[in-house]
Design an enzyme around this catalytic site. Sequence first.
Site, PDB file in Angstrom:
ATOM      1  CD  GLU A  40      35.569  37.273  39.518  1.00  0.00           C
ATOM      2  OE1 GLU A  40      36.058  36.661  40.490  1.00  0.00           O
ATOM      3  OE2 GLU A  40      35.190  38.453  39.587  1.00  0.00           O
TER       4      GLU A  40
ATOM      5  CG  HIS B  73      38.896  48.515  36.583  1.00  0.00           C
ATOM      6  ND1 HIS B  73      39.941  48.320  37.442  1.00  0.00           N
ATOM      7  CD2 HIS B  73      37.794  48.151  37.282  1.00  0.00           C
ATOM      8  CE1 HIS B  73      39.486  47.881  38.616  1.00  0.00           C
ATOM      9  NE2 HIS B  73      38.186  47.761  38.542  1.00  0.00           N
TER      10      HIS B  73
HETATM   11  C1  TPP Z   1      38.392  39.074  40.992  1.00  0.00           C
HETATM   12  C2  TPP Z   1      37.627  40.328  41.133  1.00  0.00           C
HETATM   13  N1  TPP Z   1      36.333  40.362  40.794  1.00  0.00           N
HETATM   14  C3  TPP Z   1      35.623  41.492  40.898  1.00  0.00           C
HETATM   15  C4  TPP Z   1      36.197  42.651  41.337  1.00  0.00           C
HETATM   16  C5  TPP Z   1      35.382  43.940  41.389  1.00  0.00           C
HETATM   17  N2  TPP Z   1      35.323  44.427  42.756  1.00  0.00           N
HETATM   18  C6  TPP Z   1      36.166  45.380  43.207  1.00  0.00           C
HETATM   19  S1  TPP Z   1      36.072  45.581  44.870  1.00  0.00           S
HETATM   20  C7  TPP Z   1      34.773  44.479  44.956  1.00  0.00           C
HETATM   21  C8  TPP Z   1      34.191  44.161  46.275  1.00  0.00           C
HETATM   22  C9  TPP Z   1      35.242  43.656  47.196  1.00  0.00           C
HETATM   23  O1  TPP Z   1      34.715  43.382  48.428  1.00  0.00           O
HETATM   24  P1  TPP Z   1      35.628  43.088  49.659  1.00  0.00           P
HETATM   25  O2  TPP Z   1      36.577  42.004  49.326  1.00  0.00           O
HETATM   26  O3  TPP Z   1      34.751  42.875  50.828  1.00  0.00           O
HETATM   27  O4  TPP Z   1      36.517  44.394  49.817  1.00  0.00           O
HETATM   28  P2  TPP Z   1      35.981  45.870  50.132  1.00  0.00           P
HETATM   29  O5  TPP Z   1      35.941  46.581  48.823  1.00  0.00           O
HETATM   30  O6  TPP Z   1      34.677  45.763  50.790  1.00  0.00           O
HETATM   31  O7  TPP Z   1      37.026  46.428  51.017  1.00  0.00           O
HETATM   32  C10 TPP Z   1      34.485  43.938  43.721  1.00  0.00           C
HETATM   33  C11 TPP Z   1      33.438  42.946  43.451  1.00  0.00           C
HETATM   34  C12 TPP Z   1      37.562  42.581  41.675  1.00  0.00           C
HETATM   35  N3  TPP Z   1      38.226  43.662  42.109  1.00  0.00           N
HETATM   36  N4  TPP Z   1      38.243  41.426  41.570  1.00  0.00           N
END
Ligand code: TPP
Lengths: 324, 324, 347, 347
Positions: free
Chosen positions: A60, A127
């Site tokens: 972000e 959320h």
């Molecule tokens: C700071 C932030 N920005 C956006 C999100 C929305 N979001 C939730 S999970 C996700 C993807 C996360 O990817 P990763 O870190 O690889 O974890 P995974 O879900 O694949 O286990 C996103 C973009 C968030 N949770 N936190």
Amino acid sequence: MPELTYIQAISDGLRQEMRRDQRVFLMGEDVGVYGGAFKVSLGFQEEFGPWRVIDTPLSETAIVGGATGAALMGMRPVAEMQFADFISCAWDHLVTVAAKQFFRGRTPVPIVVRLPSGGGFSGGPFHSQNPESSFAHIPGLKIVCPATPHDAKGLLASAIEDPNPVLYFEHKHLYRRIKGEVPEERYTVPFGQANVHREGEDAVVVTWGAMVHTATDAADELAKEGTEVEVLDLRTLIPWDREKVLESVRRTSKVLVLHEDTRTGGFGGEIAATIAEEAFEDLDAPVMRVAAPDTPVPFSPPLEKAFIPQAEDVLQALEELVAY
Amino acid sequence: MPELTYIQAISDGLRQEMRRDQRVFLMGEDVGVYGGAFKVSLGFQEEFGPWRVIDTPLSETAIVGGATGAALMGMRPVAEMQFADFISCAWDHLVTVAAKQFFRGRTPVPIVVRLPSGGGFSGGPFHSQNPESSFAHIPGLKIVCPATPHDAKGLLASAIEDPNPVLYFEHKHLYRRIKGEVPEERYTVPFGQANVHREGEDAVVVTWGAMVHTATDAADELAKEGTEVEVLDLRTLIPWDREKVLESVRRTSKVLVLHEDTRTGGFGGEIAATIAEEAFEDLDAPVMRVAAPDTPVPFSPPLEKAFIPQAEDVLQALEELVAY
Amino acid sequence: MAVREAEPVGSLQEVKEAGLDREDLLGMYRAMLITRGIEERGHILYKQGKIPGSFYTGRGNEAAAVGVGSAMGPNDVGTPLHRDMGVHITRGVDPWRIFAQYMGREGGPTRGRDGNVHMAMPELGLHPMVSHLPAMLPVATGMALAFKIRNEKRVALGWFGEGAAARGDAHEAMNMAGVRQLPIVFVCDNNQWAYSTPTYLSFPVEHIADRAAAYGFDGVVVDGTDVLAVYREAKRAIEKAREGGGPTLLECLTLRMEGHAVHDDAFYVPKEMFEQWAAQDPIERFRSWLRDHAELTDEEDDEIASSVKRTLNSALEQADESPLPDPAGLEAGVYAAPEDLDTPHHK
Amino acid sequence: MAVREAEPVGSLQEVKEAGLDREDLLGMYRAMLITRGIEERGHILYKQGKIPGSFYTGRGNEAAAVGVGSAMGPNDVGTPLHRDMGVHITRGVDPWRIFAQYMGREGGPTRGRDGNVHMAMPELGLHPMVSHLPAMLPVATGMALAFKIRNEKRVALGWFGEGAAARGDAHEAMNMAGVRQLPIVFVCDNNQWAYSTPTYLSFPVEHIADRAAAYGFDGVVVDGTDVLAVYREAKRAIEKAREGGGPTLLECLTLRMEGHAVHDDAFYVPKEMFEQWAAQDPIERFRSWLRDHAELTDEEDDEIASSVKRTLNSALEQADESPLPDPAGLEAGVYAAPEDLDTPHHK
Ligand SMILES: Cc1ncc(C[n+]2csc(CCOP(=O)(O)OP(=O)(O)O)c2C)c(N)n1
Ligand SMILES: Cc1ncc(C[n+]2csc(CCOP(=O)(O)OP(=O)(O)O)c2C)c(N)n1
Ligand SMILES: [Mg+2]
Ligand SMILES: [Mg+2]
């Protein structure tokens, strides 16, 4: 005129701006192939290519800071936060860099940050938030909170055109719930002009975003008892339409300020305080506020229902106000 | 009782807490060998060692997030921001993690973040801010703004004792300017109890921090004309002492809300709105607000003077208020 | 070690190959003298009470700043910091504007809205820093992104200190730049102290440039007191970025030769450290090099010195004539109007 | 390459040397089955409309979560994420609490204040995640700092996804942990997708573990479908941290076998990728290993399966008996009172 949902209006509006102005581009998490978490930019990457619809890392700070830098180089970035809640991670960049850059250096920062905000579907504490009040306190930022498909499109065009950093709060709970007529051609809805969403002379509810509809539901209910309440939709918080608010207050003498965000320190306080200061003599009752209680947004349905102001809550407050 | 400056009171208070409770430790940038940018912790590292007075990297997120983690493990961290302005870099950790942790998980987060805040010495847009209003809107945080050496020490002890995240705003412009009697022994000043800093019956100024002294200067000036204005020092914004404020308003019927931070969306709006709502019938004049204009804090002395509310500004407002 | 440690610069020949003629060299020398001169005079002004607020200098960093600034192309952009006065000078900022800035006058680039080195002139491709370090790195990344989107052969430079490298902004900016192979050079002013914090308390590796590997690009460490070596390495990195080769992390190793700001006597810096680095003062070092390799004579040197002096004297005078800003205009300056976008640099 | 890629685990002998007896192995197997079972049932409940909000699973990550969870000591602590149900199970969370959490009931660890996997039981050494990723890393670093300050031989574990590794929080946490050599293990669930974002758009290096070098500690990549290899590597890293050896970045490589959440059909993941990784399903893989090396019989396996089933059935029942929370208590729960500090885990 076609009937569009609120989210279609945003999507169409954004596409129109991107077609119109090469400098406009979209960046954010999953906005490309996926089309954004809410599918606002579905199909955009096909049309505009991967360098105008940019899938970013989960960053972000780099998104908002990067938008600022691109804007300084003459672009018109639109940054999408996946949920408005995550803007907390870029708070510093908005407050420290974007908001103060023009004041200090005379270089405008024309960025738009799109913020899917608001509760009503058990999104829980992270959320569902409506963080507009925190930002409305920061000089240099503009704050936009459309309540209808028409305004969603017109305010988005204004936001992109505006030479300042604009936070565009799109209420998720309106996305597919609200429909309305939206012109196909481009138009703008100017900032700082409140809209009388519902007419009435017995009292006025000053509000914005999803609460415009909650207020209208309450007002319609009250109308059955013969009391007509105006619903004044601020549309933008910074700048906000003091004149029209004060005019409504002077006319109706009774005002309720309503917002979905938590009460203490919410922007409703600013409005109520301004009214109390500027229209003191015209008031026939204290300025009332209805807002969420001072807690994080709870997840479980009965808790969330108790948290988000409901039409019944507004109705009850209006009855009290009108009876004062 | 010894006379201490405001900053000595903070320093002594912190040392006393660290002597008293092994769990209390200080972390921040340059707090160790250097003693902190303002020398609050000068000599602390010698006394308490490098693991209770921890020089951190330039990492506000890791400092505040780290303090949260240490608190969850039973410590009582005190984190120092070099300037309150830099707390913007840890906004997310306070708002997202610390403020909501107890609500969600029932594990208290007893951290204190010390925030040297405020202007008055040409610190410019990034070393002069009073960001308390933004945080006062976040449920779960407590906000403390001492105005006197006595309160600085007593509120710090309360902050460290408190099981919640506490933002402790220490006003830089009071550091060496204000002296007062401070007991040597430990004592606490409870949160949520406003203090009548100056008595008066003709009007009341509700304020906090450095503005308590500005208000008092204005009130003293006005006293020469025979008008006695009460200066009510809130001491803490969250929780804030609604009862005492309303009591003063009911007694004096005229109220001015004053703060150093910018006006729109500032916490003064909350106070004014509450008064307008709860004491509507008792008011003989609109609730006035005096605050900084909606701009970043300017650097150049004439601009800064125009920005920060001065005793003359308050005096003028009070004259208007009293004459209403 | 993953990073490359750059060799010092030797001969004039080498320098010529790098594209610098004698005039360029003297220009760089002059820029370094002006840089130091401005800061020395600023220091005096500060002590005289003519500069409000605080006061920072980049003593010891003149070569690093001028070296990198000189390597930038005319359309390149950057976000220099509080030790990088030399970049502003090299890009052509008129010194009187800087004194006016220091003194909070209308003639400073921020018109008294901000103070000290929190300024820059966008028409020269520079954008003003904020205090919050290193917040300008994501901004610089965004500038590079704009160039990439528009397919322009321009490069963005983002400066940061070795201390501020600990902050998340540095990471997000470098990671995004690495993922998108953006035309950007990250310039680390490693002056070995972050306020009172020594490097081993700021980061646990030998070089900040070691981090470049974590972002998939090159890291280079250069002696920041050797203006020509800095120039050469900056040029390489900039041209690489311009040609689509992606980012570089260029670490300029120096010592902050004074306290963090005027109020700080730097008691925590070992005396020997100051002595050791004083022996390689960037200006002295370049002066000897010019004498040895570019036939700088005493007369010429004196002449440059007096021309610098004249420049600074008249700059000071001009700054002092600039009025203090009028508070009446304060509130009008917060939001931009559409016409504010009509500037050549903001195309 | 700087990081170490861990070997798969072979024989029972090897496992015994790592300190696991047959019962431990069956316990891990059971934990993996319960983990998957909870999420599968959750999925059904969600489709039945019994779970409000959204719903996430960690399918494919059972071995990584259970392997790391099993390697933790009794007084170690951690901040598992939305793919790490196995950690909660391994640490002893009663499954009914999780169903209650999903359904927003009073019996869930957050009492309906938060939903889905945003929960943890501090009395078991786990602390609830926030959505904002990877915000719990600095928090875990602070936990490790507390241990270091108090000289306790305890270790903190901080989980993060390969996508969230792009955020500044990851950097600040790792840098501080590296500078202070804190007893922490950073566990990366690298499931190759961050929502729809492939790794090459999240980071520009081969492994997230490559970054460890930038923070002065070790990086290890382990096959996250091999529960025993994960256990071994986690154990090593944890014990190293416990003995003062500082942090490790342990990257568990898996594939997220479903969409980001229930609403996502993962159309953007190549079909072959799913097929390839389905062939090394962590539970199937461990089951074969147990058959081959630990004499798991069909009867025993069936018995475990039915016991898991019984556990889940009764958990669901119990959860369903838990009431919805009473809104009357909402506002009272925001601020802690002094007595809330009197908990054993919060010493
Ligand atoms: C700071 C932030 N920005 C956006 C999100 C929305 N979001 C939730 S999970 C996700 C993807 C996360 O990817 P990763 O870190 O690889 O974890 P995974 O879900 O694949 O286990 C996103 C973009 C968030 N949770 N936190
Ligand atoms: C986010 C943030 N926190 C704290 C500060 C206060 N501060 C100003 S300069 C400085 C040290 C910076 O060190 P470094 O990055 O090495 O730059 P240097 O000043 O040594 O050139 C600090 C802590 C700041 N400017 N920004
Ligand atoms: Mg430094
Ligand atoms: Mg992932």
